[in-house]
Design a protein around this motif. Structure first.
Motif, PDB file in Angstrom:
ATOM      1  N   MET A 197      61.698  70.136  21.415  1.00  0.00           N
ATOM      2  CA  MET A 197      61.547  70.417  22.848  1.00  0.00           C
ATOM      3  C   MET A 197      61.044  71.843  23.033  1.00  0.00           C
ATOM      4  SD  MET A 197      64.997  68.710  24.438  1.00  0.00           S
ATOM      5  CE  MET A 197      64.624  69.397  26.056  1.00  0.00           C
ATOM      6  N   PRO A 198      60.051  72.060  23.905  1.00  0.00           N
ATOM      7  CA  PRO A 198      59.515  73.416  24.110  1.00  0.00           C
ATOM      8  C   PRO A 198      60.440  74.280  24.962  1.00  0.00           C
ATOM      9  CG  PRO A 198      58.418  71.874  25.568  1.00  0.00           C
ATOM     10  CD  PRO A 198      59.349  71.048  24.721  1.00  0.00           C
ATOM     11  N   LEU A 199      61.721  74.263  24.632  1.00  0.00           N
ATOM     12  CA  LEU A 199      62.716  75.057  25.335  1.00  0.00           C
ATOM     13  C   LEU A 199      63.587  75.759  24.307  1.00  0.00           C
ATOM     14  CD1 LEU A 199      63.922  72.541  28.083  1.00  0.00           C
ATOM     15  CD2 LEU A 199      62.383  74.471  28.425  1.00  0.00           C
ATOM     16  N   SER A 200      63.999  76.966  24.605  1.00  0.00           N
ATOM     17  CA  SER A 200      64.906  77.709  23.731  1.00  0.00           C
ATOM     18  C   SER A 200      66.335  77.406  24.177  1.00  0.00           C
ATOM     19  CB  SER A 200      64.617  79.215  23.809  1.00  0.00           C
ATOM     20  OG  SER A 200      63.280  79.484  23.445  1.00  0.00           O
ATOM     21  N   LYS A 219      62.993  81.391  17.133  1.00  0.00           N
ATOM     22  CA  LYS A 219      61.721  82.113  17.177  1.00  0.00           C
ATOM     23  C   LYS A 219      61.721  83.161  18.284  1.00  0.00           C
ATOM     24  CE  LYS A 219      58.991  78.246  15.370  1.00  0.00           C
ATOM     25  NZ  LYS A 219      57.910  77.259  15.689  1.00  0.00           N
ATOM     26  N   LEU A 220      62.333  82.828  19.424  1.00  0.00           N
ATOM     27  CA  LEU A 220      62.397  83.783  20.526  1.00  0.00           C
ATOM     28  C   LEU A 220      63.203  85.018  20.131  1.00  0.00           C
ATOM     29  CD1 LEU A 220      61.874  84.519  23.493  1.00  0.00           C
ATOM     30  CD2 LEU A 220      63.915  83.212  24.094  1.00  0.00           C
ATOM     31  N   ILE A 221      64.328  84.807  19.460  1.00  0.00           N
ATOM     32  CA  ILE A 221      65.147  85.937  19.018  1.00  0.00           C
ATOM     33  C   ILE A 221      64.413  86.736  17.953  1.00  0.00           C
ATOM     34  CG2 ILE A 221      67.326  86.561  17.904  1.00  0.00           C
ATOM     35  CD1 ILE A 221      68.606  84.182  19.275  1.00  0.00           C
ATOM     36  N   HIS A 222      63.640  86.055  17.100  1.00  0.00           N
ATOM     37  CA  HIS A 222      62.885  86.763  16.060  1.00  0.00           C
ATOM     38  C   HIS A 222      61.824  87.680  16.656  1.00  0.00           C
ATOM     39  CE1 HIS A 222      63.864  83.907  12.455  1.00  0.00           C
ATOM     40  NE2 HIS A 222      64.824  84.762  12.721  1.00  0.00           N
ATOM     41  N   ASN A 223      61.364  87.397  17.878  1.00  0.00           N
ATOM     42  CA  ASN A 223      60.386  88.283  18.510  1.00  0.00           C
ATOM     43  C   ASN A 223      60.964  89.669  18.760  1.00  0.00           C
ATOM     44  OD1 ASN A 223      58.521  86.205  18.559  1.00  0.00           O
ATOM     45  ND2 ASN A 223      59.052  85.559  20.626  1.00  0.00           N
ATOM     46  N   HIS A 224      62.273  89.734  18.978  1.00  0.00           N
ATOM     47  CA  HIS A 224      62.928  91.011  19.252  1.00  0.00           C
ATOM     48  C   HIS A 224      63.814  91.471  18.100  1.00  0.00           C
ATOM     49  CE1 HIS A 224      61.541  90.244  23.329  1.00  0.00           C
ATOM     50  NE2 HIS A 224      62.181  89.086  23.324  1.00  0.00           N
ATOM     51  N   PHE A 225      64.325  90.531  17.299  1.00  0.00           N
ATOM     52  CA  PHE A 225      65.171  90.855  16.155  1.00  0.00           C
ATOM     53  C   PHE A 225      64.644  90.090  14.943  1.00  0.00           C
ATOM     54  CE2 PHE A 225      67.712  91.157  19.999  1.00  0.00           C
ATOM     55  CZ  PHE A 225      68.344  92.379  19.863  1.00  0.00           C
ATOM     56  N   PRO A 226      63.553  90.541  14.329  1.00  0.00           N
ATOM     57  CA  PRO A 226      62.936  89.765  13.244  1.00  0.00           C
ATOM     58  C   PRO A 226      63.801  89.642  12.002  1.00  0.00           C
ATOM     59  CG  PRO A 226      61.905  91.928  13.470  1.00  0.00           C
ATOM     60  CD  PRO A 226      62.823  91.767  14.641  1.00  0.00           C
ATOM     61  N   HIS A 227      64.790  90.511  11.838  1.00  0.00           N
ATOM     62  CA  HIS A 227      65.599  90.487  10.614  1.00  0.00           C
ATOM     63  C   HIS A 227      66.753  89.492  10.682  1.00  0.00           C
ATOM     64  CE1 HIS A 227      67.648  93.210  13.380  1.00  0.00           C
ATOM     65  NE2 HIS A 227      68.773  92.937  12.732  1.00  0.00           N
ATOM     66  N   LEU A 228      67.049  88.940  11.863  1.00  0.00           N
ATOM     67  CA  LEU A 228      68.195  88.043  12.004  1.00  0.00           C
ATOM     68  C   LEU A 228      67.837  86.633  11.541  1.00  0.00           C
ATOM     69  CD1 LEU A 228      69.763  89.074  15.445  1.00  0.00           C
ATOM     70  CD2 LEU A 228      70.596  89.591  13.161  1.00  0.00           C
ATOM     71  N   THR A 229      68.760  86.005  10.832  1.00  0.00           N
ATOM     72  CA  THR A 229      68.616  84.622  10.401  1.00  0.00           C
ATOM     73  C   THR A 229      69.561  83.727  11.199  1.00  0.00           C
ATOM     74  OG1 THR A 229      70.277  84.874   8.659  1.00  0.00           O
ATOM     75  CG2 THR A 229      67.985  85.361   8.074  1.00  0.00           C
ATOM     76  N   ARG A 230      69.394  82.410  11.044  1.00  0.00           N
ATOM     77  CA  ARG A 230      70.267  81.471  11.744  1.00  0.00           C
ATOM     78  C   ARG A 230      71.721  81.668  11.320  1.00  0.00           C
ATOM     79  NH1 ARG A 230      69.551  76.446  14.149  1.00  0.00           N
ATOM     80  NH2 ARG A 230      67.346  76.486  13.569  1.00  0.00           N
ATOM     81  N   GLU A 231      71.938  81.865  10.016  1.00  0.00           N
ATOM     82  CA  GLU A 231      73.306  82.046   9.532  1.00  0.00           C
ATOM     83  C   GLU A 231      73.923  83.323  10.083  1.00  0.00           C
ATOM     84  OE1 GLU A 231      70.720  81.290   7.728  1.00  0.00           O
ATOM     85  OE2 GLU A 231      71.208  79.184   7.266  1.00  0.00           O
ATOM     86  N   ALA A 232      73.087  84.369  10.248  1.00  0.00           N
ATOM     87  CA  ALA A 232      73.610  85.625  10.786  1.00  0.00           C
ATOM     88  C   ALA A 232      73.923  85.526  12.281  1.00  0.00           C
ATOM     89  CB  ALA A 232      72.612  86.754  10.530  1.00  0.00           C
ATOM     90  N   LEU A 233      73.223  84.630  12.995  1.00  0.00           N
ATOM     91  CA  LEU A 233      73.444  84.489  14.434  1.00  0.00           C
ATOM     92  C   LEU A 233      74.686  83.656  14.739  1.00  0.00           C
ATOM     93  CD1 LEU A 233      69.768  83.880  15.580  1.00  0.00           C
ATOM     94  CD2 LEU A 233      71.165  85.878  16.077  1.00  0.00           C
ATOM     95  N   LEU A 234      74.897  82.596  13.941  1.00  0.00           N
ATOM     96  CA  LEU A 234      76.044  81.722  14.203  1.00  0.00           C
ATOM     97  C   LEU A 234      77.346  82.490  13.996  1.00  0.00           C
ATOM     98  CD1 LEU A 234      74.840  78.455  12.427  1.00  0.00           C
ATOM     99  CD2 LEU A 234      74.834  78.958  14.866  1.00  0.00           C
TER     100      LEU A 234
END
Length: 539
Positions: A197-200, A219-234
């Motif tokens: 889905m084209p929604l964040s 991808k949206l978060i990577h635009n501002h925080f490129p170093h963060l991974t999914r595991e780091a966000l959860l």
């Protein structure tokens, strides 16, 4: 019901194999009471296997049970074998197999007892048929035989209960595994749906901790925080990366809506991008209390840009309507007024010339505004011809140099000799260059330098008009091509709008680059196609 591990046989086959082994062991461990009564508990697994199995497996099990009786039973003999195996009740046993499988636990125990009790009764009649009455002579043996009979019946009921309980547990376990697999699959399918889905989308718990997000949100978060991974966000608070660049009042309003168990939506701008943020609580099914939040972010930058362009189109349409309405109503009276002013000027004293000059200049300025209206409102197809852009600039150079000399400024021209011919409307391109050049001169003071430069790139020709003026702020750059917007004291706000319409009619683009205190550069790009080279073969 079958096992999910295919390396093992199905449960019914497993039970029949167990029954066959039990018949073998019980037959090998069987004995006789006083050499007359054959004590063999193999009758229980034999009957249970026949009732639980199908016709073929039940028949095989009954034959195997008869064979074991022939080999191990004492005393031997046809009559004893018939009584000890209960073969006379086999038709009833096979007849009860189908309803037995459909019955409840109590019904199954009852059906087994219905067959088992007569069989055990036949076994107890063996001494009487043999001519020896042990029930009167040996009281202890009689008690032992009665205990054996009732114990066998009780064990039969216990085995049925045990088998049904074990199968129920196995069924519940398999249902749980099936439900778990279905839930896992549905979760994966839902994740796949949210990923395409084209929604964040992001889910948070009641404490604002991230519990899940889709690929677009990552991808949206990577635009501002490129170093963060999914595991780091959860498992991290969402405020760490959602609040950056977001107005504090917006965050506060969103937090208040969520704490009050209400849905909300806000529009925010961050780093030249526009986002629409929607948040909704996820209430618990039983209590109704919020147990989390779902956050949906949609990038609406292009939509906002399109909306702004549509607004410009509406304004241009209004301009066209106004121009069409006022053209014949104003220009003709103005021409009459200007003609009479010239006649009055000739007959008036010389000291009145300056006043007449001011009035005539204002009439000329009003006529210029009307001409801009007409040019901007033109919707006819431009007649184009194949010309060199450099030739048009060379024709206009004397006029630009003359204007620059009157202002104490200079003009520099840098032309690329390798430019290809373009399909252009010469009159419109001249108007475009004059408007951009004079705008640059008006933005500069004395000793300013206006530069006209052309260059060729891979698939387009670029015209750059550069000045050394005071520059344009970012806020003003966003409104430069909006009709009626101007930074000049006496400007009409239609010059750049006219330039934009000319460029668009030539399928080109115009880009503005400016730095305050340094100057401004307008870059106009015209597309072109490589011309096919014709080779002439001379014989």
């Amino acid at each position: 019901m079958t096992r999910r591990n295919r390396r093992f046989p199905d449960d019914q086959t497993f039970l029949l194999i167990g029954c066959a082994l039990s018949i073998t062991l019980c037959s090998m461990l069987s004995t006789t009471l006083l050499g007359i009564v054959y004590l063999n508990l193999a009758i229980l697994p034999a009957y249970i296997g026949i009732l639980y199995g199908n016709y073929r497996s039940g028949l095989s099990l009954s034959v195997f049970f008869l064979l074991c009786n022939v080999l191990f039973s004492e005393p031997s003999g046809l009559s004893n074998m018939i009584l000890n195996t209960g073969i006379l009740l086999y038709p009833l046993l096979f007849g009860l197999a189908r309803p037995f499988k459909k019955g409840t636990v109590i019904e199954k125990i009852g059906m087994l007892w219905m067959v088992l009790f007569p069989s055990m009764l036949f076994i107890s009649l063996v001494p009487i048929l043999s001519g020896e009455d042990i029930y009167e002579t040996y009281s202890e043996d009689k008690l032992l035989l009665i205990v054996y009979l009732f114990l066998t019946i009780a064990l039969g009921g216990f085995f049925i209960y045990f088998i049904e309980t074990a199968w129920d547990r196995l069924q519940i376990k398999e249902q749980m595994e099936s439900s778990s697999e279905n839930f896992k699959w549905e979760s994966e399918k839902l994740q796949q749906i949210t990923n395409v889905m084209p929604l964040s989308i992001m889910s948070l718990d009641e404490h604002g901790i991230v519990t899940g997000l889709n690929e677009f949100m990552l991808k949206l978060i990577h635009n501002h925080f490129p170093h963060l991974t999914r595991e780091a966000l959860l498992g991290q608070p969402a405020g760490k990366f959602l609040s950056k660049g977001v107005h504090e009042q917006v965050c506060e309003r969103l937090g208040n809506y969520v704490s009050n168990n209400q849905s909300c939506s806000e529009k925010m701008t961050h780093e030249a991008r526009t986002y629409h943020i929607s948040m909704a609580p996820l209430p618990q099914r039983i209590t109704g209390l919020p147990s989390g939040v779902v956050v949906i972010v949609q990038d609406i930058t292009e939509e906002e840009k399109m909306r702004s362009e549509l607004d410009n189109v509406e304004r241009l349409t209004l301009v066209g309507q106004m121009a069409a309405g006022i053209t014949h109503e104003i220009r003709n009276p103005m021409a009459v007024v200007r003609g009479f002013l010239q006649l009055m000027r000739e007959k008036s004293p010389d000291e009145m010339n300056s006043y007449y000059q001011i009035v005539m200049e204002e009439l000329d300025r009003a006529n210029s505004i009307i001409n801009d209206f007409l040019s901007l409102a033109q919707s006819r197809i431009s007649v184009k011809e194949k010309v060199l852009l450099d030739h048009i600039i060379e024709e206009l150079s004397p006029l630009l140099w003359a204007d620059a000399n009157l202002r104490g400024q200079s003009v520099e021209v840098h032309l690329d000799p390798s430019l290809p011919r373009l399909h252009l409307n010469v009159r419109e391109i001249k108007q475009l260059i004059l408007n951009l050049g004079r705008n640059g001169m008006e933005a500069m003071g004395a000793k300013g330098v206006l530069t006209l430069e052309t260059r060729r790139t891979l698939d387009k020709v670029e015209l750059m008009v550069r000045d050394t003026g005071s520059g344009i702020s970012e806020v003003q750059r966003k409104k430069l091509f909006v009709p009626f917007f101007t930074t000049k004291n006496q400007g009409t706000g239609l010059g750049l709008s006219l330039c934009l319409s000319i460029v668009e009619r030539h399928n080109g683009t115009i880009i503005v680059e400016s730095e305050e205190g340094v100057g401004t550069t307008f870059t106009v790009s015209f597309p072109y196609e490589e011309e096919a080279v014709e080779f002439i073969v001379v014989e």
